[in-house]
Design a protein around this motif. Structure first.
Motif, PDB file in Angstrom:
ATOM      1  N   VAL A  40       8.471  -4.879 -10.865  1.00 57.83           N
ATOM      2  CA  VAL A  40       8.275  -3.926  -9.772  1.00 57.83           C
ATOM      3  C   VAL A  40       8.752  -4.614  -8.492  1.00 57.83           C
ATOM      4  CG1 VAL A  40       6.575  -2.556  -8.508  1.00 57.83           C
ATOM      5  CG2 VAL A  40       6.197  -3.100 -10.930  1.00 57.83           C
ATOM      6  N   ASP A  41       9.704  -4.018  -7.815  1.00 57.82           N
ATOM      7  CA  ASP A  41      10.192  -4.603  -6.556  1.00 57.82           C
ATOM      8  C   ASP A  41       9.391  -4.004  -5.396  1.00 57.82           C
ATOM      9  OD1 ASP A  41      12.346  -5.291  -4.329  1.00 57.82           O
ATOM     10  OD2 ASP A  41      13.046  -6.321  -6.114  1.00 57.82           O
ATOM     11  N   ASP A  42       9.920  -4.064  -4.211  1.00 62.75           N
ATOM     12  CA  ASP A  42       9.219  -3.663  -2.985  1.00 62.75           C
ATOM     13  C   ASP A  42       8.767  -2.196  -3.020  1.00 62.75           C
ATOM     14  OD1 ASP A  42       8.215  -3.919  -0.456  1.00 62.75           O
ATOM     15  OD2 ASP A  42      10.136  -4.348   0.514  1.00 62.75           O
ATOM     16  N   THR A  43       7.758  -1.912  -2.244  1.00 72.00           N
ATOM     17  CA  THR A  43       7.151  -0.584  -1.928  1.00 72.00           C
ATOM     18  C   THR A  43       5.977  -0.213  -2.840  1.00 72.00           C
ATOM     19  OG1 THR A  43       8.453   1.027  -3.240  1.00 72.00           O
ATOM     20  CG2 THR A  43       9.454   0.256  -1.164  1.00 72.00           C
ATOM     21  N   THR A  87       6.969  -7.006   4.212  1.00 67.56           N
ATOM     22  CA  THR A  87       8.099  -7.132   3.291  1.00 67.56           C
ATOM     23  C   THR A  87       9.345  -6.556   3.950  1.00 67.56           C
ATOM     24  OG1 THR A  87       7.823  -4.952   2.303  1.00 67.56           O
ATOM     25  CG2 THR A  87       6.509  -6.746   1.361  1.00 67.56           C
ATOM     26  N   CYS A  88      10.458  -6.639   3.230  1.00 62.98           N
ATOM     27  CA  CYS A  88      11.716  -6.106   3.772  1.00 62.98           C
ATOM     28  C   CYS A  88      11.597  -4.621   4.084  1.00 62.98           C
ATOM     29  CB  CYS A  88      12.852  -6.302   2.768  1.00 62.98           C
ATOM     30  SG  CYS A  88      13.416  -7.997   2.673  1.00 62.98           S
ATOM     31  N   ALA A  89      10.880  -3.887   3.233  1.00 66.64           N
ATOM     32  CA  ALA A  89      10.753  -2.439   3.434  1.00 66.64           C
ATOM     33  C   ALA A  89       9.569  -2.105   4.344  1.00 66.64           C
ATOM     34  CB  ALA A  89      10.615  -1.742   2.088  1.00 66.64           C
ATOM     35  N   LEU A 113       6.791 -13.345 -10.069  1.00 64.00           N
ATOM     36  CA  LEU A 113       6.734 -12.956  -8.655  1.00 64.00           C
ATOM     37  C   LEU A 113       8.076 -13.213  -7.977  1.00 64.00           C
ATOM     38  CD1 LEU A 113       5.181 -12.129  -6.021  1.00 64.00           C
ATOM     39  CD2 LEU A 113       4.758 -14.576  -5.687  1.00 64.00           C
ATOM     40  N   LYS A 114       8.633 -12.172  -7.369  1.00 66.14           N
ATOM     41  CA  LYS A 114       9.812 -12.327  -6.505  1.00 66.14           C
ATOM     42  C   LYS A 114       9.288 -12.408  -5.079  1.00 66.14           C
ATOM     43  CE  LYS A 114      13.858  -9.573  -5.064  1.00 66.14           C
ATOM     44  NZ  LYS A 114      14.696  -8.403  -5.454  1.00 66.14           N
ATOM     45  N   TYR A 115       9.617 -13.503  -4.397  1.00 64.57           N
ATOM     46  CA  TYR A 115       9.022 -13.769  -3.080  1.00 64.57           C
ATOM     47  C   TYR A 115      10.146 -13.761  -2.055  1.00 64.57           C
ATOM     48  CZ  TYR A 115       4.932 -15.583  -0.528  1.00 64.57           C
ATOM     49  OH  TYR A 115       3.847 -15.733   0.302  1.00 64.57           O
ATOM     50  N   ASP A 116      10.177 -12.700  -1.274  1.00 65.79           N
ATOM     51  CA  ASP A 116      11.345 -12.326  -0.470  1.00 65.79           C
ATOM     52  C   ASP A 116      11.121 -12.649   1.013  1.00 65.79           C
ATOM     53  OD1 ASP A 116      13.499 -11.074   0.682  1.00 65.79           O
ATOM     54  OD2 ASP A 116      13.248  -9.192  -0.391  1.00 65.79           O
ATOM     55  N   LEU A 117      11.952 -13.481   1.553  1.00 67.54           N
ATOM     56  CA  LEU A 117      11.766 -14.071   2.888  1.00 67.54           C
ATOM     57  C   LEU A 117      11.560 -13.075   4.042  1.00 67.54           C
ATOM     58  CD1 LEU A 117      11.753 -16.846   4.341  1.00 67.54           C
ATOM     59  CD2 LEU A 117      14.150 -16.425   4.903  1.00 67.54           C
ATOM     60  N   TRP A 179      16.459 -18.858  -7.778  1.00 67.80           N
ATOM     61  CA  TRP A 179      16.607 -18.538  -6.365  1.00 67.80           C
ATOM     62  C   TRP A 179      17.886 -17.749  -6.162  1.00 67.80           C
ATOM     63  CZ3 TRP A 179      15.894 -23.570  -8.155  1.00 67.80           C
ATOM     64  CH2 TRP A 179      17.070 -24.242  -8.481  1.00 67.80           C
ATOM     65  N   ARG A 180      17.760 -16.690  -5.394  1.00 68.75           N
ATOM     66  CA  ARG A 180      18.934 -15.885  -5.041  1.00 68.75           C
ATOM     67  C   ARG A 180      19.914 -16.764  -4.276  1.00 68.75           C
ATOM     68  NH1 ARG A 180      17.994 -10.384  -3.962  1.00 68.75           N
ATOM     69  NH2 ARG A 180      19.565 -10.581  -2.325  1.00 68.75           N
ATOM     70  N   THR A 181      21.190 -16.661  -4.647  1.00 63.30           N
ATOM     71  CA  THR A 181      22.211 -17.461  -3.965  1.00 63.30           C
ATOM     72  C   THR A 181      23.013 -16.622  -2.979  1.00 63.30           C
ATOM     73  OG1 THR A 181      23.718 -16.991  -5.790  1.00 63.30           O
ATOM     74  CG2 THR A 181      22.494 -19.062  -5.905  1.00 63.30           C
ATOM     75  N   GLU A 183      23.448 -12.609  -0.535  1.00 64.40           N
ATOM     76  CA  GLU A 183      22.906 -11.366   0.019  1.00 64.40           C
ATOM     77  C   GLU A 183      22.799 -10.336  -1.113  1.00 64.40           C
ATOM     78  OE1 GLU A 183      21.889 -10.972   3.077  1.00 64.40           O
ATOM     79  OE2 GLU A 183      22.676 -12.794   4.006  1.00 64.40           O
ATOM     80  N   ASP A 184      22.283  -9.161  -0.786  1.00 65.62           N
ATOM     81  CA  ASP A 184      22.041  -8.134  -1.812  1.00 65.62           C
ATOM     82  C   ASP A 184      23.343  -7.613  -2.443  1.00 65.62           C
ATOM     83  OD1 ASP A 184      19.557  -8.486  -0.741  1.00 65.62           O
ATOM     84  OD2 ASP A 184      19.131  -6.351  -0.508  1.00 65.62           O
ATOM     85  N   ILE A 185      23.298  -7.459  -3.752  1.00 65.95           N
ATOM     86  CA  ILE A 185      24.415  -6.843  -4.459  1.00 65.95           C
ATOM     87  C   ILE A 185      24.363  -5.325  -4.251  1.00 65.95           C
ATOM     88  CG2 ILE A 185      23.194  -6.403  -6.652  1.00 65.95           C
ATOM     89  CD1 ILE A 185      25.757  -7.456  -8.079  1.00 65.95           C
TER      90      ILE A 185
HETATM   91  C1  GLA Z   1      15.701  -7.482   0.039  1.00 71.70           C
HETATM   92  C2  GLA Z   1      16.026  -8.118  -1.317  1.00 71.70           C
HETATM   93  C3  GLA Z   1      16.301  -7.008  -2.325  1.00 71.70           C
HETATM   94  C4  GLA Z   1      15.102  -6.084  -2.429  1.00 71.70           C
HETATM   95  C5  GLA Z   1      14.743  -5.537  -1.048  1.00 71.70           C
HETATM   96  C6  GLA Z   1      13.420  -4.762  -1.085  1.00 71.70           C
HETATM   97  O1  GLA Z   1      16.798  -6.809   0.579  1.00 71.70           O
HETATM   98  O2  GLA Z   1      17.098  -8.989  -1.215  1.00 71.70           O
HETATM   99  O3  GLA Z   1      16.606  -7.574  -3.590  1.00 71.70           O
HETATM  100  O4  GLA Z   1      14.018  -6.797  -2.969  1.00 71.70           O
HETATM  101  O5  GLA Z   1      14.609  -6.575  -0.086  1.00 71.70           O
HETATM  102  O6  GLA Z   1      13.008  -4.346   0.178  1.00 71.70           O
END
Ligand code: GLA
Length: 374
Positions: A40-43, A87-89, A113-117, A179-181, A183-185
């Motif tokens: 489950v990602d953000d929101t 979070t980002c959202a 857990l995905k931990y997003d800066l 670790w993500r290398t 920006e978002d795909i």
């Molecule tokens: C960032 C992350 C994405 C996703 C969104 C959710 O952009 O890099 O992978 O998790 O946040 O808000």
């Protein structure tokens, strides 16, 4: 290997979506191909109560029941948060509540857990120096790692900070399993190829337990043609990248299922040596990437990055691939034995496409493990 909600569902993810995807993970054969984490990602986040305990929002009525459901299918459940206040959202992050949140995840039965800066960045911007901001980020990642450890539950720890500050050099030291290398795909050849072919010089930082993550898959989301998605899968496999599908598993075409579940491609990605492949040859728009495998064979991808519709022919001397004849090969996507290769390998590659091979030393034909006939 698994699936993540963001690429396809973004903020529409819900308990019903996750249950549906878990069902489809099993019925489509994805689970049996090795895809285990349902993330489950953000929101999903709701409010904190008077004790500071975080609750999910109305889209997720009962996270523990959801985890039980997912576990009941032989799958694992992942979740998402940020080291910042938001979070980002713009949902609730874990800042100042790390131990409490880790305990909540463990109580629910969370496995990843995905931990997003994102939300920590405004605080980092107020740090007195770049070095201090960097330290603040490291501390934040360490803090959550310690909190996860303290729960006693094994939880995969995925760092997401878009590859800043050479995360591959310190990601493992703060407890990251991946670790993500980048920006978002997004679901376009330009985005996917920019990220995938951009993973040069990072191989030495990846290995079992600590992986470079060039972001989730877009296979099946509709923005690329089949050759381009084949390139996507092949490149991610050669990179030993986490394979987190990002499409709607409940509505896959047979072509998408075939791309995601090809056993030989998955075996390349998951090879037990855990060596990330590297680019070994470039000629104009043509590239060859090689990943050494545990059984001394090599996975080799020949890519045509030209921005035109024509197929191209590559002629690559074996020596450029780090190989010495005699060798024999198997074409992975065509599932076809190619026999003994000449000293210069000739391959035809469609536009934006790939020829993916397993090349083995010796003159014997590829037998796919079947015993010799008596
Ligand atoms: C960032 C992350 C994405 C996703 C969104 C959710 O952009 O890099 O992978 O998790 O946040 O808000």
């Amino acid at each position: 290997m698994g699936w993540n909600s963001w690429n396809h569902f973004a903020s529409t993810v819900s308990d019903a979506v996750i249950r549906g995807q878990a069902d489809a993970m099993v019925s489509s054969g994805m689970r049996d191909a090795g895809y285990i984490y349902v993330n489950v990602d953000d929101t999903w986040e709701g409010e904190r109560d008077s004790k500071g305990v975080l609750h999910p929002n109305a889209k997720f009525p009962d996270m523990k029941a959801l985890a039980d459901y997912v576990h009941g299918k032989g799958l694992k459940l992942g979740i998402y948060s940020s080291p910042g206040p938001k979070t980002c959202a713009g949902y609730e992050g874990s800042y100042g509540h790390e131990e409490q949140d880790a305990k909540t995840y463990a109580d629910w039965g969370i496995d990843y857990l995905k931990y997003d800066l994102c939300g920590l960045r405004p605080l980092m911007a107020k740090a007195p120096s770049k070095a201090a901001a960097h330290q603040m980020m490291l501390e934040a990642y360490r803090r959550m790692h310690a909190a996860l450890r303290k729960t006693g539950r094994p939880i995969v720890y995925s760092l997401c900070q878009y590859g800043k500050d050479d995360v591959w050099k310190w990601g493992a030291s703060v407890g990251g399993n991946l670790w993500r290398t980048t920006e978002d795909i997004s679901d376009s050849y330009l985005s996917m190829a920019g990220i995938g072919f951009g993973q040069i010089d990072l191989a030495r930082y990846a290995g079992p337990g600590h992986w470079n993550d060039p972001d989730m898959l877009e296979v099946g989301n509709g923005g690329m043609n089949e050759d381009e998605y084949r390139t996507h899968m092949s490149l991610w496999a050669l990179l030993a990248a986490p394979l987190l599908a990002g499409n709607d598993l409940s509505a896959m075409t047979p072509a998408t299922t075939a791309l995601l579940t090809n056993r030989e491609v998955i075996a390349i990605d998951q090879d037990r040596s855990g060596i990330q492949g590297e680019r070994v040859w470039v000629e104009g728009a043509l590239e060859a990437w090689v990943k050494p495998l545990a059984d001394h064979s090599k996975a080799v991808g020949f890519f045509n990055r030209a921005d035109k519709t024509a197929t191209a022919e590559a002629q690559v001397p074996l020596a450029k691939l780090g190989l010495q004849g005699p060798v024999h090969a198997h074409d992975v996507w065509k599932n076809k034995d190619l026999g003994v290769l000449p000293e210069t390998v000739r391959v035809t590659i469609p536009a934006h496409g790939v020829a993916l091979m397993i090349i083995r030393p010796g003159p014997a034909p590829h037998t796919q493990g079947s015993p010799p006939q008596a």
